[in-house]
Scaffold this active site. Structure first.
Site, short mmCIF file in Angstrom:
data_model
loop_
_atom_site.label_atom_id
_atom_site.label_comp_id
_atom_site.label_asym_id
_atom_site.label_seq_id
_atom_site.Cartn_x
_atom_site.Cartn_y
_atom_site.Cartn_z
N ASP A 90 -43.74 -52.93 -114.93
CA ASP A 90 -44.58 -53.26 -116.06
C ASP A 90 -44.52 -54.77 -116.27
O ASP A 90 -43.80 -55.50 -115.57
CB ASP A 90 -44.21 -52.45 -117.31
C1 BGC Z 1 -48.31 -52.20 -120.60
C2 BGC Z 1 -48.94 -51.54 -119.41
C3 BGC Z 1 -50.10 -52.37 -118.90
C4 BGC Z 1 -49.64 -53.78 -118.62
C5 BGC Z 1 -50.73 -54.68 -118.09
C6 BGC Z 1 -48.03 -53.67 -120.37
O1 BGC Z 1 -47.65 -54.32 -121.54
O2 BGC Z 1 -47.12 -51.51 -120.93
O3 BGC Z 1 -49.34 -50.24 -119.75
O4 BGC Z 1 -50.63 -51.77 -117.75
O5 BGC Z 1 -49.14 -54.33 -119.82
O6 BGC Z 1 -51.65 -55.05 -119.04
#
Ligand code: BGC
Length: 754
Positions: free
Chosen positions: A293
């Site tokens: 993530d």
């Molecule tokens: C989130 C993800 C997301 C990623 C990219 C993160 O903060 O937890 O679900 O895909 O950001 O935007």
């Protein structure tokens, strides 16, 4: 047919081990991919493993904090230098072509992949995923995901960080809005459907997107529902509740997987070899790339799991993280770690092979300009067929929670209505979380939807009455005057659109006090009230909101919210949504889901008998509106359950019942099948959903509804953490919600003959 399932006989309770894992297999990289890897420097390899927020064609209003910022000029230069493999959350074909041309100018001409968080629409916004789960119809979610992928790919995207498939049993956790609710069975059906919809039949087609189920794994079980909080659950619960949607998504062909921010029993997911290797690779046999993530490799330092950045990279990549999102740490530290022998080159090559194979599956090597055609962008974005699909999905996502004396549907003529509340005429609160490219001006609010349906002569007064959190000067007086002049009040209240989603957990999941004051004042007029709730979770309703004659769950329905809600209110269509999350009596019950095991002192049937039974002093162990609940405009009766008294462990069980429409109007029954294993090596859920059927019936009509349970439906994670079937007695209900008694029978699953 089931012979291969009898691979392990674990003795004890005569359990039969079953393998429910998809046989994905391990594919060797193609000769093209292998040849590229052979030519790549370690810097180029680290680049292919690095993914950055798109600054070449950025969009506003992304949730993520600014970390490791890169100007567009720097990003284009880095791409040309072969130091970036993919960029995400950008919009538009023109900028995409610029970026791709830069990649094609790099030494090895490896194309970029463009990713984005496309969860429920790109420019045309569909209902939030939780809302769409209310349809209890994976085919709808598949059709929506197909339309969403068509539109998003037309603006230059190849890869979505979706579906979000975390099973969320705590409504305080804001990201419940992004998934399919509290039930692993429904969540698994939706996970697979959304993967199929995004990916289409062939990932090389320009209108498809590679799917990335997330967040692996257990993220939704954060302690206290607190965002990013630690997860401490048993291995059995991990396997029984949180992993099945991933298994379903992988079986449907999901191309990649995104890992969780959270720690699981003390080990952050980003560093968790047990999750990322033992389970994901060795057991689930998943072959696509893993993605950390956002900045989650660096976050290992804050977790107290890595000493510094280099240590974080070493831990993450050795634990099985292939792609590093946003931190830039792989680029910065992998070359030295490999040179020092701390990370084997073979591990880097394995990760790079997965990334390049994904690009190959997307057809990018043969057609780097796929999904980057300006004519397609003009033709497809906002196309009428996509809007129409969004409206269908929105209508089917609406759940009628309460309808005393059949107040709904409302007559289209002859009545005066007052639409009161902060959500009545507001366009900024319709789309909900992760809708960064959806513009408020393109969404149709409730007042507009109702006026369009009722025509120019509509007698509709629109009064906000209060803000979402604040009183408005004279607001309540104006609302009360409008209510007095009306025959029926439509009270549009709830949570703001950004009170759910990432970073938006709440400790108190109620309608805010300013709106409750408004609701009480309006209720005091004595006029019939229809509550129209805006929300990204199950809410704890109380006072005048809970006491209204009718309550409609409208979630955040996106671009076509207003027309869809009007269609339901005025009976153009009947509500067929059912709750994918339980609405609790009180926040303090959380986490709460319908499928918890029975306590040793469960509730008894009569309200007077509850002393000393499981529950709280001030709330019983029930939901206000349980999972599976929802009304239509007809009424249904179930009878005549049939099932065999006993069945061999490896045979299907056919269960049927009669459903009758006892109303004077046509309607669709959403018939649900639940099971409970009476005695087992681990306490079993009181009920578990195992089937859903939609049965459309004219007034007075009856039909037989039949479910086929297969042995895998009876399998569960036993005391030894293995999935198994345990012979014994099974209770089976066909019912209209998780709390409906419906019709019940029992069957005995027989042990194998020895
Ligand atoms: C989130 C993800 C997301 C990623 C990219 C993160 O903060 O937890 O679900 O895909 O950001 O935007």
């Amino acid at each position: 047919m089931h012979g291969n399932r009898r691979d392990v006989l674990t003795g004890g309770a005569a359990a039969i081990g079953v393998s429910l894992l998809p046989a994905v297999g391990r594919a060797a990289p193609s000769s093209r991919v292998a040849a590229l890897i052979a030519q790549m420097t370690i810097e180029e390899k680290a680049g292919q493993l690095s993914c950055y927020s798109d600054t070449i064609r950025p969009v506003d209003a992304i949730f993520n904090p600014v970390v490791n910022p890169q100007s567009a000029t720097v990003q284009l230069a880095e791409i040309r230098a072969g130091r970036i493999g993919m960029i995400f959350n950008g919009l538009g074909v023109a900028g995409g072509r610029r970026a791709q041309h830069s990649a094609l100018d790099s030494r090895l001409r490896i194309p970029l992949a463009f990713a984005a968080d496309i969860l429920h629409g790109h420019t045309t916004i569909f209902p939030i995923p939780l809302a769409e789960a209310s349809a209890f119809d994976p085919a709808l979610a598949e059709a929506s995901a197909r339309m969403i992928a068509r539109e998003a790919s037309a603006t230059g995207l190849h890869w979505t960080f979706a579906p979000m498939i975390d099973v969320a049993r705590d409504q305080r956790w804001g990201r419940v809005a992004e998934g399919a609710g509290e039930d692993p069975y429904l969540a698994s059906l939706y996970a697979a459907a959304r993967v199929r919809g995004f990916q289409g039949t062939d990932l090389r087609h320009a209108d498809t997107m590679a799917a990335t189920p997330k967040h692996f794994a257990g993220y939704a079980a954060a302690a206290g529902g607190m965002e990013y909080g630690e997860v401490d659950i048993s291995e059995a619960t991990l396997r029984e509740v949180h992993l099945p949607p991933f298994a379903a998504a992988f079986a449907a062909g999901a191309a990649s997987v995104l890992t969780a921010f959270s720690s699981l029993s003390g080990v952050p997911a980003t560093a968790n070899r047990h999750l990322l290797i033992d389970i994901l690779r060795d057991e689930m046999r998943f072959t696509g790339p893993t993605v950390t993530d956002y900045d989650a490799d660096r976050e290992l330092i804050a977790h107290g799991y890595a000493r510094d950045e280099a240590d974080a990279v070493r831990i993450a990549i050795l634990a099985g993280e292939d792609i590093s999102m946003q931190s830039g740490l792989y680029t910065r530290h992998l070359p030295a770690l490999v040179a020092a022998g701390a990370v084997p080159m073979a591990r880097v090559d394995e990760a790079v092979a997965r990334v390049l194979t994904l690009k190959e599956r997307l057809g990018l090597f043969d057609d780097p300009m796929r999904s980057l055609d300006p004519r397609t962008e003009r033709r497809v974005v906002g196309a009428p067929a996509i809007r129409a699909a969004a409206r269908t999905a929105a209508r089917r996502s609406i759940v009628l929670l309460k309808n005393d004396d059949d107040l709904l549907p409302l007559p289209r003529t002859g009545k005066r209505y007052a639409l009161i509340g902060p959500f009545g005429a507001d366009r900024t609160q319709l789309n909900g979380t992760w809708a960064f490219a959806g513009r408020a001006k393109d969404s149709i609010d409730l007042a507009t939807g109702i006026r369009r349906l009722l025509g120019p002569a509509a007698q509709l007064d629109v009064v906000p009455g209060s803000g979402i959190t604040e009183d408005l000067p004279g607001g309540i007086d104006a609302a009360v005057a409008a209510a007095r002049a009306a025959d029926v009040v439509l009270l549009a209240v709830g949570e703001g659109a950004f009170w759910s989603g990432e970073g938006n957990s709440r400790v108190d999941i109620v309608v805010p006090p300013a709106q409750m004051r408004l609701a009480e004042a309006v209720a005091a007029t004595g006029k019939p009230v229809v509550v129209l709730l805006s929300h990204g979770r199950g809410l704890a309703l109380s006072g005048a909101v809970a006491g209204a004659r009718a309550i409609v769950a409208t979630w955040f329905l996106g671009s076509e919210a207003g027309p869809a809600i009007a269609d339901i209110l005025f009976g153009i269509d009947e509500p067929t949504g059912r709750l994918p999350v339980s609405f609790p009596l009180s926040t303090g019950q959380q986490p709460w889901s319908y499928d918890r095991p029975s306590a040793g002192r469960p509730l008894l049937p009569l309200p007077a008998e509850q002393d000393g039974r499981a529950g709280w002093r001030d709330a019983r162990d029930v939901a206000l509106y349980p999972f599976g609940h929802g009304l239509g405009y007809a009424r249904f009766a179930l009878s005549a359950l049939q099932l065999p008294p006993q069945v061999a462990w490896d045979r299907d069980i056919t269960v049927s019942a009669t459903v009758a429409n006892t109303a004077a109007v046509a309607g669709t029954a959403v018939v649900q099948l639940y099971i409970h294993q009476v005695v087992a090596s681990r306490t079993r859920p009181r009920r578990l959903l195992k089937g859903v059927r939609h049965v459309a019936l004219s007034p007075g009509e009856t039909a037989r509804v039949t479910f086929q349970l297969n042995p895998a439906d009876l399998a569960f994670v036993g005391a030894d953490n293995r999935r198994r079937i345990e012979p014994g007695e099974i209770r089976i209900w066909i019912a209209l919600s998780s709390a409906d008694l419906g019709v019940e029978g029992r069957t005995t699953v027989l042990a194998p003959e020895t």
